[in-house]
Structures are given as C-alpha cells and as structure tokens.
Design an enzyme around this catalytic site. Structure first.
Site, mmCIF file in Angstrom:
data_model
loop_
_atom_site.group_PDB
_atom_site.id
_atom_site.type_symbol
_atom_site.label_atom_id
_atom_site.label_comp_id
_atom_site.label_asym_id
_atom_site.label_seq_id
_atom_site.Cartn_x
_atom_site.Cartn_y
_atom_site.Cartn_z
ATOM 1 C CG LEU A 19 -29.668 -8.880 -29.132
ATOM 2 C CD1 LEU A 19 -28.531 -9.241 -28.176
ATOM 3 C CD2 LEU A 19 -30.748 -9.944 -29.097
ATOM 4 C CG ASP A 20 -36.387 -6.365 -28.066
ATOM 5 O OD1 ASP A 20 -36.232 -5.565 -29.000
ATOM 6 O OD2 ASP A 20 -37.309 -7.208 -28.009
ATOM 7 N N PRO A 21 -33.574 -4.246 -25.294
ATOM 8 C CG PRO A 21 -33.990 -2.008 -24.731
ATOM 9 C CD PRO A 21 -34.413 -3.087 -25.694
#
Length: 305
Positions: free
Chosen positions: A48-50
């Site tokens: 998951l992206d930050p």
C-alpha cells in the site's frame, strides 16, 4: 563487556491482518510487526502506498509461501476525491498541474460514476512501479521523462457514491469501489475528474478488503504494541486463510503421506484447477494442481504439514 545477545528469532507461522496507518510505508509496517513478533521470516501480500491506509495482510513463516495468492484477488477501497485540482502523480503528494472551477451537483457525479462500472481501460500512471526496460516508471517520471504506456483493461465491479452531498459543495466527494487486480484508484479518480470537466486527484485512500478478508478484522501497530506476546499470537490467522478462494480437498492418511513427500496422488477434479489440501484430521498440507490423467500434483506444501 559484551553486549547482550538478541533473542533468537521465532519460527512462527500465520497471517496478521494489519490496519496500516497514514504515511507509513508497507515495508516499515512489515519490519515493525516482524520485530514485535520476533519472527524469523516475514513478508507482505502486496504493498500500500504511504498515502493509503487500511488492510495490509502480513505473512510469517510458512504463510509466506502463499503471500502471492492475494495479488490476483479483487480489492475494495474507500476513496476521497479532490475536484478541480490535477497533480502529476494523480494524488495529493504530487505537484499541482492545473486548477479549474468546480460547478457540479450530486446527480451529475452519480451519473458519471455509473459510467465507469464494468470493464474499462486505464493508462498506468507514470508514478508507478511498473517497469520499462528494467526500470520502474517512477524513475523516468522523477527524471522528467514521459514514456508511452499501453492501456490495460480492468474491471470495476461496484462504484458507489458515499454520503457526500455536503462535500461536493466543497469540491470533494467520497466513493466506495470494488475492483479487479491492477486497478489504479488514483487513475480512476483522475479519469472521473476529466469526465466531469474539472479535473481531480485522489486525496485519501483506504483499502477495506482483499478477497474475503476485511479491514474490520485488522489491527493497528499501536494495538499490537500494547499487547502481550500471547495476545499478539492470538491474532494470527492460519496460513490457509489466504486460500479461501480455492476448493478444498481432504485426503485419506495414505495419500496425505504420499503428498507430503512430494508424490502425486490420484484425484478426480477439473484439469488445471488449484486446490487446497488437508489430511483426515483437517491439517493443512498445501496447494496442489489437478493435472492430466486424474493426478493431483503438489504445487506448494507447508513444512511438516
């Protein structure tokens, strides 16, 4: 004086449903959870992206053998879209490219979302990990180089506007989406903005489900920190929890023993199908594939399963 020895890593098998927090990389979340469990081996099932929060299943020990199973699973998200502003990354972390006025009503937004349901084409964003000539696209993007990308077909199974009547007046709305693998929700947000004529970017994203796994059963790192070792261990799901989408086979004692030694066994099923296999006591053995002539061929087995 010698420094105290670190405790030996634990041989731990299981799946943790983590609720990843905002601003944290998936790898940092994984390493923090691994430290809390003092696990010998750990991996995740897709990042998951930050910018995104929500469900991030983490695997320990034998469960890491099946971590790729969720890559092909359908995903569910809740997204917040900022209208009137486009960015170079299609999300809130990017540089603003254009600002446009927003004059929309609820019915227009609902009709536009409905037009995106079904099989659609998406051009992958430049700021992505997809590779061209061995280099991820984001490296080209950071160097100011735009490369041609081939549109990919993805499926949007469900796309519904959440209670956003007030937000639309402020130039924002929220939607829930269930989509196939490979779908970029920030590209979806940007494409919706273009269809509305004002542009948009993804302001917030929360992953709420992967296959049958749901974020309501997930736990944050802060929760894990507050628990005892036994309390943390009690949250782990068995390795086969990642395989609920596969049909189940229960073998007799003799065939289970053969399979554990890597030998194919006789079984009648649809050729090419993948199956999760158990012994008579319902102990998980691993994943097998049905091959020609009625043989069940081991594909990936758990140690000591």
């Amino acid at each position: 004086m010698n420094a105290p020895r670190k405790p030996a890593r634990r041989r731990l098998d299981g799946v943790l449903l983590l609720d990843k927090s905002l601003g944290q990389s998936s790898n940092h979340a994984l390493q923090t959870a691994r430290r809390l469990y003092n696990a010998e081996k750990a991996g995740h099932t897709g990042t998951l992206d930050p910018l995104a929060t929500g469900l991030l299943p983490l695997c320990f020990g034998e469960a890491t053998k099946f971590s790729g199973e969720l890559l092909d699973a359908d995903k569910r998200y809740v997204a917040t879209v900022q209208l009137g502003v486009t960015t170079d990354t299609a999300d809130a972390e990017g540089k603003v490219l254009q600002r446009r006025p927003v004059e929309l009503d609820l019915s227009t937004v609902e009709a536009t979302l409905a037009a995106f349901v079904g099989e659609i084409e998406q051009v992958p964003p430049m700021y992505s990990a997809l590779k061209r000539d061995g280099r991820p696209l984001y490296e080209y993007a950071r160097a100011g180089i735009e490369v041609e990308r081939v549109a990919r077909r993805v499926n949007i199974y469900r796309l519904r506007l959440l209670d956003s009547s007030e937000l639309i007046g402020e130039g924002r709305f929220m939607f829930e989406v269930c989509c196939s693998k490979g779908t970029y929700v920030r590209t979806l947000a940007a494409d919706i903005g273009e269809r509305l004529g004002c542009g948009a970017h993804l302001a917030e994203l929360r992953r709420t489900g992967i296959g049958i796994l749901d974020v309501v059963a997930a736990h944050s790192l802060a929760e894990l920190e507050a628990l005892t070792d036994d309390g943390r261990d009690a949250l782990l799901l068995p390795p086969d929890s990642l395989l609920a989408g596969l049909a189940e086979v229960r073998l007799d004692t003799a065939d289970a023993a053969r399979l554990r030694h890597g030998q194919a066994v006789r079984w009648s099923s649809v050729e090419g199908s993948r199956l999760r296999v158990y012994d008579p006591e319902l102990r998980f053995i691993g994943v097998c594939r049905q091959v020609a002539d009625g043989w069940l061929q081991p594909q990936r087995l758990v140690a000591g399963g």
